[in-house]
Design a protein around this motif. Structure first.
Motif, PDB file in Angstrom:
ATOM      1  N   GLN A 114       1.657   5.001  -2.838  1.00 18.74           N
ATOM      2  CA  GLN A 114       1.377   6.371  -2.429  1.00 18.74           C
ATOM      3  C   GLN A 114       2.176   7.369  -3.266  1.00 18.74           C
ATOM      4  O   GLN A 114       3.195   7.033  -3.867  1.00 18.74           O
TER       5      GLN A 114
ATOM      6  N   GLU B 177       3.241   9.657   3.488  1.00 24.09           N
ATOM      7  CA  GLU B 177       2.126   8.752   3.773  1.00 24.09           C
ATOM      8  C   GLU B 177       2.643   7.449   4.372  1.00 24.09           C
ATOM      9  O   GLU B 177       2.024   6.870   5.264  1.00 24.09           O
TER      10      GLU B 177
ATOM     11  N   TRP C 207      -6.283   1.697   5.915  1.00 26.02           N
ATOM     12  CA  TRP C 207      -6.720   2.187   4.600  1.00 26.02           C
ATOM     13  C   TRP C 207      -8.247   2.160   4.441  1.00 26.02           C
ATOM     14  O   TRP C 207      -8.757   2.557   3.405  1.00 26.02           O
ATOM     15  N   LYS C 208      -8.960   1.677   5.439  1.00 26.24           N
ATOM     16  CA  LYS C 208     -10.419   1.581   5.313  1.00 26.24           C
ATOM     17  C   LYS C 208     -11.103   2.589   6.233  1.00 26.24           C
ATOM     18  O   LYS C 208     -10.530   3.101   7.166  1.00 26.24           O
TER      19      LYS C 208
ATOM     20  N   ARG D  56       0.812  -1.211   0.000  1.00 24.75           N
ATOM     21  CA  ARG D  56       0.000   0.000   0.000  1.00 24.75           C
ATOM     22  C   ARG D  56       0.850   1.268   0.000  1.00 24.75           C
ATOM     23  O   ARG D  56       0.530   2.237  -0.700  1.00 24.75           O
ATOM     24  N   ASN D  57       1.942   1.283   0.744  1.00 20.80           N
ATOM     25  CA  ASN D  57       2.768   2.477   0.773  1.00 20.80           C
ATOM     26  C   ASN D  57       3.514   2.688  -0.539  1.00 20.80           C
ATOM     27  O   ASN D  57       3.786   3.825  -0.926  1.00 20.80           O
TER      28      ASN D  57
END
Length: 291
Positions: A239, A244, A290-291, A235-236
């Motif tokens: 970005q 982030e 992230w949710k 996920r990072n």
């Protein structure tokens, strides 16, 4: 759930998911998609599982979608006329899940969200969804008999299973486009040269090598730290600014340092194996961030 298209076996904290339709070369069906999605969501929360290995029964890994099915072979409801607004506003409605959403994508999203490392042991033909489902797995190992193809253009459809997100990140945009445009069937060695697979082994040693790698991921490792690392990397990396990543790093470092981190430091100083007590089923409150 009792699986009809999969074998689900746990030993020594390693879950082996075997695609199990050998007479049909493990061809993908809507039922298999539902079972795979369930299996990965279940394994993600099972503290008896530290890592997942995925392979196929018989000679094939997965020969793609089962094209012998009647009606829309992809399991889609042709009576609907979905829009981009539907995908934004109604994504999780049952009608969308059952009749519109790509089945392969539901599987790869379940893999993507999983807290456990995932190793693909590609033992034979992996074509179409048989290739794209592996892209959400962390490491791909291949048998020398493996054959891999992104053949969507040959049957008039698009790359699916979120592969337009995964494949360029793994092999680069130019290589990804070449493989998708051409639809070529790649040998295991060609896939390795293109950085799709980590290593190629004989058919007899493929699973053994997969399990060796699996133990490197779980032996004397904190399940919580591994779960964090997996999601932070994926996920990072997507970005737009490292700040982030810094926000997530800071929280994850703070909370892991309170329990398993203390044991890790103590065991290092005492020159012994750590005894981590953290559970991936009991992550700090901010997870999933992230949710």
């Amino acid at each position: 759930m009792t699986y009809q298209t999969l074998l689900y076996q746990v030993e020594n904290r390693i879950l082996t998911i075997t695609l199990n339709r050998p007479e049909q070369m493990n061809a993908f069906t809507v039922e298999m998609a539902n079972e795979l999605e369930h299996a990965f969501k279940t394994a993600s929360e099972d503290d008896n599982i530290g890592v997942i290995v995925v392979t196929g029964a018989g000679k094939a890994f997965c020969a793609g979608m089962d094209l012998s099915k009647q009606g829309n072979v992809f399991g889609l409801n042709e009576q609907l006329q979905p829009t981009t607004a539907d995908m934004e506003q109604r994504l999780d409605d049952e009608t969308m899940i059952a009749g519109v959403r790509d089945t392969g994508g539901r599987v790869t999203l379940a893999i993507f969200d999983c807290k456990k490392p995932v190793i693909g042991a590609i033992n034979g033909a992996a074509v179409g969804i048989g290739a794209t489902m592996t892209l959400a797995m962390d490491i791909r190992l291949a048998s020398s008999k493996a054959r891999i193809g992104f053949v969507f253009g040959k049957i008039g459809v698009v790359p699916e299973a979120c592969s337009s997100w995964f494949l360029p990140r793994i092999v680069g945009i130019s290589q990804a486009l070449e493989w998708v445009y051409s639809g070529d069937i790649l040998t295991a060695e060609e896939a390795q040269q293109g950085r799709l697979v980590k290593a190629v082994y004989s058919p007899e040693t493929l699973l053994e090598e997969a399990y060796k790698l699996a133990h490197k991921f779980i032996d004397n490792r904190s399940p919580v730290a591994i779960a964090f690392a997996r999601q932070m990397m994926y996920r990072n990396a997507a970005q737009t600014h490292p700040i982030e990543a810094h926000k997530v790093d800071s929280l994850a470092m703070f909370y892991t340092s309170l329990e398993d981190g203390k044991e890790g430091v103590k065991s290092f100083l005492e020159k012994r194996a750590p005894e981590f007590t953290g559970k991936a089923s009991q992550m700090p409150e901010f997870y999933p961030w992230w949710k």
